[in-house]
Design a protein around this motif. Sequence first.
Motif, PDB file in Angstrom:
ATOM      1  N   PHE A 229     -33.002  99.188  21.860  1.00 39.89           N
ATOM      2  CA  PHE A 229     -32.572  98.246  20.761  1.00 39.89           C
ATOM      3  C   PHE A 229     -32.376  96.956  20.965  1.00 39.89           C
ATOM      4  O   PHE A 229     -32.062  96.416  21.988  1.00 39.89           O
ATOM      5  CB  PHE A 229     -31.049  99.112  20.298  1.00 39.89           C
ATOM      6  CG  PHE A 229     -31.169 100.662  20.282  1.00 39.89           C
ATOM      7  CD1 PHE A 229     -31.285 101.131  18.684  1.00 39.89           C
ATOM      8  CD2 PHE A 229     -30.730 101.198  21.266  1.00 39.89           C
ATOM      9  CE1 PHE A 229     -31.256 102.580  18.909  1.00 39.89           C
ATOM     10  CE2 PHE A 229     -30.730 102.660  21.055  1.00 39.89           C
ATOM     11  CZ  PHE A 229     -31.038 103.208  19.777  1.00 39.89           C
ATOM     12  N   GLN A 230     -32.550  96.119  19.964  1.00 36.24           N
ATOM     13  CA  GLN A 230     -32.217  94.596  20.042  1.00 36.24           C
ATOM     14  C   GLN A 230     -30.983  94.594  19.319  1.00 36.24           C
ATOM     15  O   GLN A 230     -30.758  94.666  18.098  1.00 36.24           O
ATOM     16  CB  GLN A 230     -33.380  93.536  19.223  1.00 36.24           C
ATOM     17  CG  GLN A 230     -32.988  92.408  19.619  1.00 36.24           C
ATOM     18  CD  GLN A 230     -33.849  91.360  18.860  1.00 36.24           C
ATOM     19  OE1 GLN A 230     -35.000  91.787  18.383  1.00 36.24           O
ATOM     20  NE2 GLN A 230     -33.799  90.011  18.937  1.00 36.24           N
ATOM     21  N   ILE A 231     -29.672  94.371  20.142  1.00 36.71           N
ATOM     22  CA  ILE A 231     -28.286  94.385  19.490  1.00 36.71           C
ATOM     23  C   ILE A 231     -27.918  92.951  19.187  1.00 36.71           C
ATOM     24  O   ILE A 231     -26.915  92.829  18.232  1.00 36.71           O
ATOM     25  CB  ILE A 231     -27.435  95.136  20.361  1.00 36.71           C
ATOM     26  CG1 ILE A 231     -27.351  94.268  21.761  1.00 36.71           C
ATOM     27  CG2 ILE A 231     -27.747  96.624  20.336  1.00 36.71           C
ATOM     28  CD1 ILE A 231     -26.295  95.211  22.591  1.00 36.71           C
ATOM     29  N   ALA A 232     -28.674  91.979  19.593  1.00 39.31           N
ATOM     30  CA  ALA A 232     -28.343  90.588  19.259  1.00 39.31           C
ATOM     31  C   ALA A 232     -29.568  89.738  19.537  1.00 39.31           C
ATOM     32  O   ALA A 232     -30.544  90.432  20.247  1.00 39.31           O
ATOM     33  CB  ALA A 232     -27.134  89.976  20.044  1.00 39.31           C
ATOM     34  N   ASP A 233     -29.676  88.471  19.310  1.00 41.57           N
ATOM     35  CA  ASP A 233     -30.842  87.641  19.376  1.00 41.57           C
ATOM     36  C   ASP A 233     -31.355  87.774  20.685  1.00 41.57           C
ATOM     37  O   ASP A 233     -32.496  87.795  21.030  1.00 41.57           O
ATOM     38  CB  ASP A 233     -30.529  86.114  19.011  1.00 41.57           C
ATOM     39  CG  ASP A 233     -30.418  85.988  17.350  1.00 41.57           C
ATOM     40  OD1 ASP A 233     -30.765  87.041  16.653  1.00 41.57           O
ATOM     41  OD2 ASP A 233     -29.825  85.080  17.276  1.00 41.57           O
ATOM     42  N   LYS A 234     -30.494  87.416  21.808  1.00 41.77           N
ATOM     43  CA  LYS A 234     -30.904  87.637  23.237  1.00 41.77           C
ATOM     44  C   LYS A 234     -30.465  88.890  23.831  1.00 41.77           C
ATOM     45  O   LYS A 234     -30.569  88.761  25.327  1.00 41.77           O
ATOM     46  CB  LYS A 234     -30.205  86.300  24.009  1.00 41.77           C
ATOM     47  CG  LYS A 234     -30.491  84.976  23.239  1.00 41.77           C
ATOM     48  CD  LYS A 234     -30.117  83.836  24.050  1.00 41.77           C
ATOM     49  CE  LYS A 234     -30.949  82.684  23.331  1.00 41.77           C
ATOM     50  NZ  LYS A 234     -30.346  81.441  24.229  1.00 41.77           N
ATOM     51  N   VAL A 235     -29.822  89.890  23.369  1.00 40.06           N
ATOM     52  CA  VAL A 235     -29.284  91.044  24.108  1.00 40.06           C
ATOM     53  C   VAL A 235     -30.205  92.330  23.798  1.00 40.06           C
ATOM     54  O   VAL A 235     -30.220  92.638  22.523  1.00 40.06           O
ATOM     55  CB  VAL A 235     -27.900  91.158  23.688  1.00 40.06           C
ATOM     56  CG1 VAL A 235     -27.294  92.352  24.637  1.00 40.06           C
ATOM     57  CG2 VAL A 235     -26.957  89.984  24.138  1.00 40.06           C
ATOM     58  N   HIS A 236     -30.424  93.014  24.605  1.00 40.05           N
ATOM     59  CA  HIS A 236     -31.205  94.257  24.529  1.00 40.05           C
ATOM     60  C   HIS A 236     -30.776  95.545  24.948  1.00 40.05           C
ATOM     61  O   HIS A 236     -30.066  95.119  26.140  1.00 40.05           O
ATOM     62  CB  HIS A 236     -32.479  94.172  24.752  1.00 40.05           C
ATOM     63  CG  HIS A 236     -33.365  92.763  24.030  1.00 40.05           C
ATOM     64  ND1 HIS A 236     -34.210  92.922  23.156  1.00 40.05           N
ATOM     65  CD2 HIS A 236     -33.407  91.515  24.220  1.00 40.05           C
ATOM     66  CE1 HIS A 236     -34.641  91.772  22.568  1.00 40.05           C
ATOM     67  NE2 HIS A 236     -34.270  91.094  23.554  1.00 40.05           N
ATOM     68  N   LEU A 237     -30.836  96.675  24.505  1.00 37.95           N
ATOM     69  CA  LEU A 237     -30.112  97.803  25.276  1.00 37.95           C
ATOM     70  C   LEU A 237     -31.251  99.075  25.224  1.00 37.95           C
ATOM     71  O   LEU A 237     -32.011  99.219  24.154  1.00 37.95           O
ATOM     72  CB  LEU A 237     -29.069  98.439  24.279  1.00 37.95           C
ATOM     73  CG  LEU A 237     -28.430  99.760  24.654  1.00 37.95           C
ATOM     74  CD1 LEU A 237     -27.744  99.370  25.857  1.00 37.95           C
ATOM     75  CD2 LEU A 237     -27.433 100.120  23.393  1.00 37.95           C
ATOM     76  N   ILE A 238     -31.378  99.681  26.330  1.00 40.01           N
ATOM     77  CA  ILE A 238     -32.174 100.912  26.395  1.00 40.01           C
ATOM     78  C   ILE A 238     -31.095 102.074  26.692  1.00 40.01           C
ATOM     79  O   ILE A 238     -30.247 101.896  27.533  1.00 40.01           O
ATOM     80  CB  ILE A 238     -33.155 100.982  27.558  1.00 40.01           C
ATOM     81  CG1 ILE A 238     -34.312  99.828  27.074  1.00 40.01           C
ATOM     82  CG2 ILE A 238     -33.825 102.351  27.638  1.00 40.01           C
ATOM     83  CD1 ILE A 238     -35.415 100.002  28.150  1.00 40.01           C
ATOM     84  N   THR A 239     -30.891 103.009  26.073  1.00 38.24           N
ATOM     85  CA  THR A 239     -30.310 104.224  26.502  1.00 38.24           C
ATOM     86  C   THR A 239     -31.308 105.503  26.422  1.00 38.24           C
ATOM     87  O   THR A 239     -32.030 105.703  25.705  1.00 38.24           O
ATOM     88  CB  THR A 239     -29.090 104.787  25.248  1.00 38.24           C
ATOM     89  OG1 THR A 239     -29.997 104.962  23.694  1.00 38.24           O
ATOM     90  CG2 THR A 239     -28.223 103.622  25.078  1.00 38.24           C
ATOM     91  N   GLY A 240     -31.204 106.276  27.528  1.00 41.93           N
ATOM     92  CA  GLY A 240     -32.195 107.403  27.908  1.00 41.93           C
ATOM     93  C   GLY A 240     -31.348 108.701  28.320  1.00 41.93           C
ATOM     94  O   GLY A 240     -30.231 108.663  29.000  1.00 41.93           O
ATOM     95  N   PHE A 241     -31.918 109.931  28.115  1.00 38.94           N
ATOM     96  CA  PHE A 241     -31.354 111.189  28.579  1.00 38.94           C
ATOM     97  C   PHE A 241     -32.622 111.863  28.953  1.00 38.94           C
ATOM     98  O   PHE A 241     -33.667 112.232  28.186  1.00 38.94           O
ATOM     99  CB  PHE A 241     -30.493 111.380  27.635  1.00 38.94           C
ATOM    100  CG  PHE A 241     -29.906 113.044  28.324  1.00 38.94           C
ATOM    101  CD1 PHE A 241     -28.898 112.691  29.030  1.00 38.94           C
ATOM    102  CD2 PHE A 241     -30.116 114.001  27.641  1.00 38.94           C
ATOM    103  CE1 PHE A 241     -27.920 113.869  29.518  1.00 38.94           C
ATOM    104  CE2 PHE A 241     -29.407 115.443  28.154  1.00 38.94           C
ATOM    105  CZ  PHE A 241     -28.433 115.103  29.185  1.00 38.94           C
ATOM    106  N   ASP A 242     -32.657 112.395  30.021  1.00 39.69           N
ATOM    107  CA  ASP A 242     -33.647 113.501  30.462  1.00 39.69           C
ATOM    108  C   ASP A 242     -32.858 114.957  30.710  1.00 39.69           C
ATOM    109  O   ASP A 242     -31.656 114.713  31.326  1.00 39.69           O
ATOM    110  CB  ASP A 242     -34.406 113.225  31.578  1.00 39.69           C
ATOM    111  CG  ASP A 242     -35.583 112.151  31.376  1.00 39.69           C
ATOM    112  OD1 ASP A 242     -35.400 111.726  30.176  1.00 39.69           O
ATOM    113  OD2 ASP A 242     -36.150 111.825  32.260  1.00 39.69           O
ATOM    114  N   PHE A 243     -33.439 115.866  30.267  1.00 44.24           N
ATOM    115  CA  PHE A 243     -33.063 117.129  30.487  1.00 44.24           C
ATOM    116  C   PHE A 243     -33.986 118.175  30.900  1.00 44.24           C
ATOM    117  O   PHE A 243     -35.162 118.377  30.049  1.00 44.24           O
ATOM    118  CB  PHE A 243     -32.032 117.600  29.294  1.00 44.24           C
ATOM    119  CG  PHE A 243     -31.632 119.132  29.412  1.00 44.24           C
ATOM    120  CD1 PHE A 243     -30.512 119.490  30.288  1.00 44.24           C
ATOM    121  CD2 PHE A 243     -32.253 120.336  29.001  1.00 44.24           C
ATOM    122  CE1 PHE A 243     -30.104 120.869  30.524  1.00 44.24           C
ATOM    123  CE2 PHE A 243     -31.858 121.562  29.207  1.00 44.24           C
ATOM    124  CZ  PHE A 243     -30.847 121.852  30.043  1.00 44.24           C
ATOM    125  N   GLY A 244     -33.899 118.985  32.067  1.00 44.53           N
ATOM    126  CA  GLY A 244     -35.020 119.875  32.170  1.00 44.53           C
ATOM    127  C   GLY A 244     -34.386 121.328  32.553  1.00 44.53           C
ATOM    128  O   GLY A 244     -33.123 121.447  33.246  1.00 44.53           O
TER     129      GLY A 244
END
Length: 352
Positions: A229-244
């Motif tokens: 996600f780009q949450i502001a002009d200069k701020v970016h976010l990654i959220t991740g989740f793995d399940f096995g």
Amino acid sequence: MKRLLALIFTFSTLEVSSQDINVSAYLETYYGYDFNKPSDHERPAFVYSHNRHNELNLNLGYIKATYDKGKVRSALAVMAGTYANANLAAEPGVLKNIFEANAGFRLSESANLWIDAGIFASHIGFESAVSKDCWTLTRSILAENSPYYESGAKLTYISDNNKWLLSGLFLNGWQHIQRPQGNNTPAFGTQITFTPNPRVKLNYSTFTGNDKPDELRQMRYFHNFYGIFQIADKVHLITGFDFGSEQKSRGSSDYNQWYSPVLIVKMNLNEKWAAAGRWEYYSDSQGVIIDTGTPNGFETTGLSLNIDYSPMSNAILRLEGKVYDSKDKVFIRDITPVNHSSTLTASMAVSF
């Protein structure tokens, strides 16, 4: 090697010009310091990238050639570095040095539908072995312990508006070019990526297969979710989740499970400077992926902070500090088991 080249470039009826072929290269050198000071200069066994301590080294370097004729495409890349030595240690002979080797055909005149076969980057996760393309210098625990690469065949469809990517894969296994001895179980993967606009990307990938000889077959089911996600002009976010989950034994209805959430925030300070912070947690109490032999298994939290300087668009200099804290004493300092691990890593990467 001859068989790989024959697979990729068996297009004798096509005219090939220099305009259809592109040659590129990538090189990343690094210095890493582990404050636990391993005497053999090896980072913990679950680390495959930037895994050497107190020495200047090559993490990954490759030369890549791609061919694209509109209806036919192929890629071949050979590599060297400590990443290849660690992550492809189980592959035989020269296959250890193959970064990518695949050929593809477009199946439809009207739709963006392709079938590709060979060795290619994993369909799982938002990180890759190419550190320059990742927000953090080193890889997350979940990236290090899920496939970086795969071999097999994949069918991929991309919608006309480029918002949807749908892919189905038939694979040789969980990060295998050559199948494990005694393993004839087919493995499968899927990927769905939705990009509604340039500020949002959502992905769901799966893997189904068996990583052991058929007589010991334990089916593995893996799910990977992430959003960028780009949450502001200069701020970016990654959220991740793995399940096995994996069967405890052949034919069992009981499963061992592992999971890992991760959060990365990146800020572009200006055109040349950027910074990123990462929080992650990895839980593998039964040792399916990371076997520690300790009472609680691998239950580890990680924090990292990196600063990046890009003097040119194709070059980056990076510095990262990272700490791990584990419930059990899974790390070694001198000869003493400890709960903590701290590292400082610097790297220079150039693509051309």
